[in-house]
Every structure is written in structure tokens, then in C-alpha cells.
Design an enzyme around this catalytic site. Structure first.
Site, PDB file in Angstrom:
ATOM      1  N   GLU A   1      23.991  63.611  33.399  1.00  0.00           N
ATOM      2  CA  GLU A   1      24.061  65.377  32.687  1.00  0.00           C
ATOM      3  C   GLU A   1      23.459  65.684  33.879  1.00  0.00           C
ATOM      4  O   GLU A   1      22.909  65.911  34.509  1.00  0.00           O
ATOM      5  CB  GLU A   1      22.117  64.645  32.264  1.00  0.00           C
ATOM      6  CG  GLU A   1      22.435  66.629  31.137  1.00  0.00           C
ATOM      7  CD  GLU A   1      20.725  65.957  30.726  1.00  0.00           C
ATOM      8  OE1 GLU A   1      20.205  66.835  30.301  1.00  0.00           O
ATOM      9  OE2 GLU A   1      20.446  64.653  30.383  1.00  0.00           O
TER      10      GLU A   1
ATOM     11  N   SER B 283      21.723  71.402  30.079  1.00  0.00           N
ATOM     12  CA  SER B 283      21.463  71.672  28.631  1.00  0.00           C
ATOM     13  C   SER B 283      21.016  72.491  28.247  1.00  0.00           C
ATOM     14  O   SER B 283      20.054  73.714  29.375  1.00  0.00           O
ATOM     15  CB  SER B 283      19.357  71.184  28.930  1.00  0.00           C
ATOM     16  OG  SER B 283      19.585  70.854  27.485  1.00  0.00           O
TER      17      SER B 283
END
Length: 405
Positions: A310, A313
Site C-alpha cells: 500500500e 490512502s
């Protein structure tokens, strides 16, 4: 050994006047055996570490490359998204609830401390402390999501402009592994938008701007440091329902790993609400800042770990109605009395889109390191350092550790 010999001589009086040599040697051997190093338990699953690993750059060169990546991204965020770099707070006053509560669990509760605000004379020990009148309970930043939106109002940014910070936060609820550190670094950014821009098309437009910065940073690293690119040309937009349909028997992280192995890089649109069949959300998100229908994550395939990685966000922020709905869903409507939440409900804060880009995560990806600790400094258990070392990974230490530094 000198200590053992000293104890050995001290205990000579305990032996009989007969043949003491064997007895003394027995005592010495016993003490040496008791001092043998204990085999340290493995900190994490061996499968998380590469079987054969050699860093692409030597340590000092990696340090230089990491600094170059930071400068590159910060310059592009300012230029491409019309944002000003601002100083980042390290802590917030606790009762305001402006801090990010992450998933809202006790494990993820922010690290707190108290500021007494009592004057103290330097070098003097007072016999009687002054009464505390202005004490403040504070907590260490977990992210700047709510605070940045307030700053758009404070600095009076117009629609289409905003700010970003290079923030450091403590995430004490994490168990550190190759991509998770309890000390997190990220570029926290926030951009003012209009009500007409609160839609998925505008969200995707901003996502692609962030993606372009990441791709260009990779090209810079390839050009300057010779590390071959690993990212695909295009970013695949998907959503939790599609991923669940493709891999219904996999858990969330397995689905995301399968997805990045299939497409290379994805942006998952809409994270926070349960799935249509009642399954758990793709990720439990705070109800206070992102609109769960207009948010998501950039996740890529890491060429060394082989797993989901990741990077960012982000999301269009809640308006009054979505904030109330999300707080209701999480049984947290008591927060509506807090200053930040009340300001959102009263439309006193600008509409915005914002997010975070993991600084260490991005550097780890572009330098193709096997561990986030090779490019950032966290607080790791000794066993973590030693297990990584055995796999050929040099984690940057925060202290002197035998066998490490």
C-alpha cells in the site's frame, strides 16, 4: 571469564583439602554453560523474508537516493496539485478529537501525555511545586486528516489549492513487519474542492495525478541509480465488490495480493461500508474524514516481497450528511458534539479531498528494498533486527545492539 575466575577463586574454600582441581573445573564448566547465549525466538514468519536478498544499493547510496525521492515528490506535489508545504504538528490536544482514531480500536489508540504548564527554575529543585492551573492532555499525531481540513480554512485557500506536510506519527498498535513500522512517515495533503467535484470522476482525476508523480519518481530512480522499473504503465481501478467476486474465499489481504499480482497496481474505490452480502468492509476506516463511497487506496505489487504494497490512502472528505451516516453506522454519534465534527455538520469547514502517501513505503518500493526499516527508523525488537540480519537485511538501528551495531 575474569568474573568466572574471580568466583572460582572465591569458592575455593568450599572444596575439601583433597583433589580440588576436578571440582573447580566442574564448577567453571557449569558456569560457562549457564552463560551460553539463548537461542532467540523468531519474531516473524520466515515466509515474510526473501530467501536470497541483496540490496540494490549500498547503504550510503540508498540514503542519498531516499533523500532524492523525497525532494522529487515534494516538488511535484507542490507543482502538480498547487499545494504549499506546511509545518506538521507532532501532537494534538486530546479532548478536541481532531486526531485520527484510525480504526477506532483500543490497540490503535493514540499515545497520550500530559503537559503541566507549571514554571520550573532551571537547575533548582523546588521544595513546593506550584499548583497546576493550565495543564493540557495531549496525544501524539496518528495522521493529520482532520487538522488539514481546518488549515484550509485558517489559511483561506481557494478551490483548487491546498497544503501538504511531511508528517511523522506513532502507530503503537502495529506489530512491526517488513512493511509496517510503529513510526510512520507520510506526506499528508489536502486540497480544497467545490461541491460539484464531490464525485468518483474527480476522485479518479486526482488519483491519476498522484500516480503520475509516483511513476515519474520511478523513472528518476532508474535514470540516476540504475534500478530497473517494476510498476505497470497503468493503474487499474477496481472496487471491493469486484475483488470479492473474483476471490470469494480469500481474506482481504489475500484478495489485494492476488489483484496486484494480476494487474500490477490498483486503486480500490470505496472502502469502509460492509459488502453487499454482509461481509466485512474491505478495510475498517475512520468515519470522521473520508466519504466511504468516495475514497480508496493505491496498492501495488512489490518486486521483492511479492505481496501487496500500500502506497497511498485518500478520499473526498465527508460532508454533513455522510459524516452523520458513518458515525451512526459505527455507533459513534457522540463525536458530533466535538468541535471538528460539529463544524463539519454546520458546513463551517471547506469541502476537500485529501490523503496520505507513505514516504518510507514509496522509498522502499522504488529502491526495491526487502524491509521498510532499510529506509526509515522505527523501534524494533532485538529479535526483529537479528532475524532480518540473517536474511541479509540491514535495518537502520535506533540504538546500539550487539551483532547489529
Amino acid at each position: 571469564l575474569q568474573l568466572l575466575d574471580s568466583e572460582h577463586r572465591k569458592n575455593q574454600g568450599d572444596f575439601a583439602s583433597g583433589d580440588t582441581t576436578n571440582q573447580q573445573e566442574s564448577l567453571l564448566s557449569s558456569k560457562k554453560a549457564n552463560m551460553a547465549p539463548t537461542v532467540m525466538k523468531q519474531y516473524m514468519e520466515a515466509s515474510l523474508l526473501p530467501s536470497k536478498y541483496e540490496a540494490k544499493l549500498e547503504k550510503k547510496k540508498a540514503l542519498e537516493a531516499g533523500a532524492a525521492i523525497r525532494r522529487f515528490v515534494e516538488g511535484r506535489l507542490a507543482k502538480d496539485l498547487r499545494m504549499v508545504m506546511a509545518p506538521a504538528p507532532l501532537a494534538f490536544e486530546s479532548s478536541s478529537k481532531i486526531n485520527d482514531d484510525l480504526d477506532g480500536s483500543e490497540a490503535m489508540r493514540a499515545v497520550g501525555f500530559h503537559i503541566s504548564n507549571v514554571p520550573r527554575d532551571r537547575g533548582v529543585v523546588k521544595e513546593k511545586e506550584e499548583a497546576e492551573e493550565f495543564g493540557v492532555d495531549a496525544e501524539v499525531v496518528q495522521s493529520l486528516a482532520n487538522w488539514k481540513r481546518c488549515m484550509l480554512k485558517f489559511f483561506d485557500f481557494p478551490v483548487g489549492e491546498g497544503l501538504f506536510c511531511a508528517s511523522t506519527s506513532i502507530r503503537k498498535g502495529y506489530k512491526g513487519d517488513v512493511t509496517h513500522s510503529n513510526v510512520a512517515e507520510q506526506w499528508d495533503w489536502e486540497l480544497r474542492i467545490s461541491n460539484e467535484q464531490r464525485n468518483k470522476e474527480f476522485l479518479k482525476k486526482i488519483v491519476l495525478k498522484i500516480w503520475a508523480i509516483i511513476k515519474d519518481a520511478e523513472r528518476m530512480v532508474t535514470s540516476n541509480y540504475g534500478i530497473p522499473p517494476s510498476l505497470p504503465a497503468d493503474l487499474k481501478f477496481t472496487d471491493p465488490e469486484e475483488l470479492h467476486g473474483l476471490w470469494p474465499d480469500a481474506d482481504v489481504h489475500e484478495r489485494e495480493t492476488n489483484a496486484v499480482r494480476k494487474w500490477g497496481a490498483i486503486f480500490i474505490v470505496g472502502m469502509g461500508w460492509p459488502l453487499k452480502d454482509g461481509s466485512a468492509p474491505e478495510e475498517v476506516r475512520s468515519p470522521s474524514y473520508d466519504d466511504w463511497n468516495l475514497n480508496g487506496d493505491i496498492i501495488v505489487h512489490h518486486p521483492v516481497t511479492g505481496y501487496r504494497h500500500e502506497l497511498s490512502s485518500m478520499g473526498i472528505r465527508v460532508d454533513a450528511e455522510t459524516l452523520k451516516a458513518q458515525l451512526q453506522h459505527r455507533n459513534m454519534t457522540d463525536l458530533l458534539q466535538k468541535p471538528y465534527h460539529a463544524a463539519v455538520v454546520k458546513d463551517e469547514l471547506p469541502l476537500s479531498i485529501g490523503g496520505g502517501i507513505g514516504i518510507s513505503r514509496l522509498v522502499m518500493l522504488l529502491l526495491q528494498t526487502a524491509h521498510v526499516g532499510e529506509v526509515s527508523i522505527g523501534v524494533w525488537h532485538d529479535a526483529h533486527f537479528h532475524q532480518a540480519k540473517q536474511a541479509g537485511i540491514d535495518i537502520i538501528p535506533d540504538r546500539l545492539i550487539p551483532g547489529i551495531l
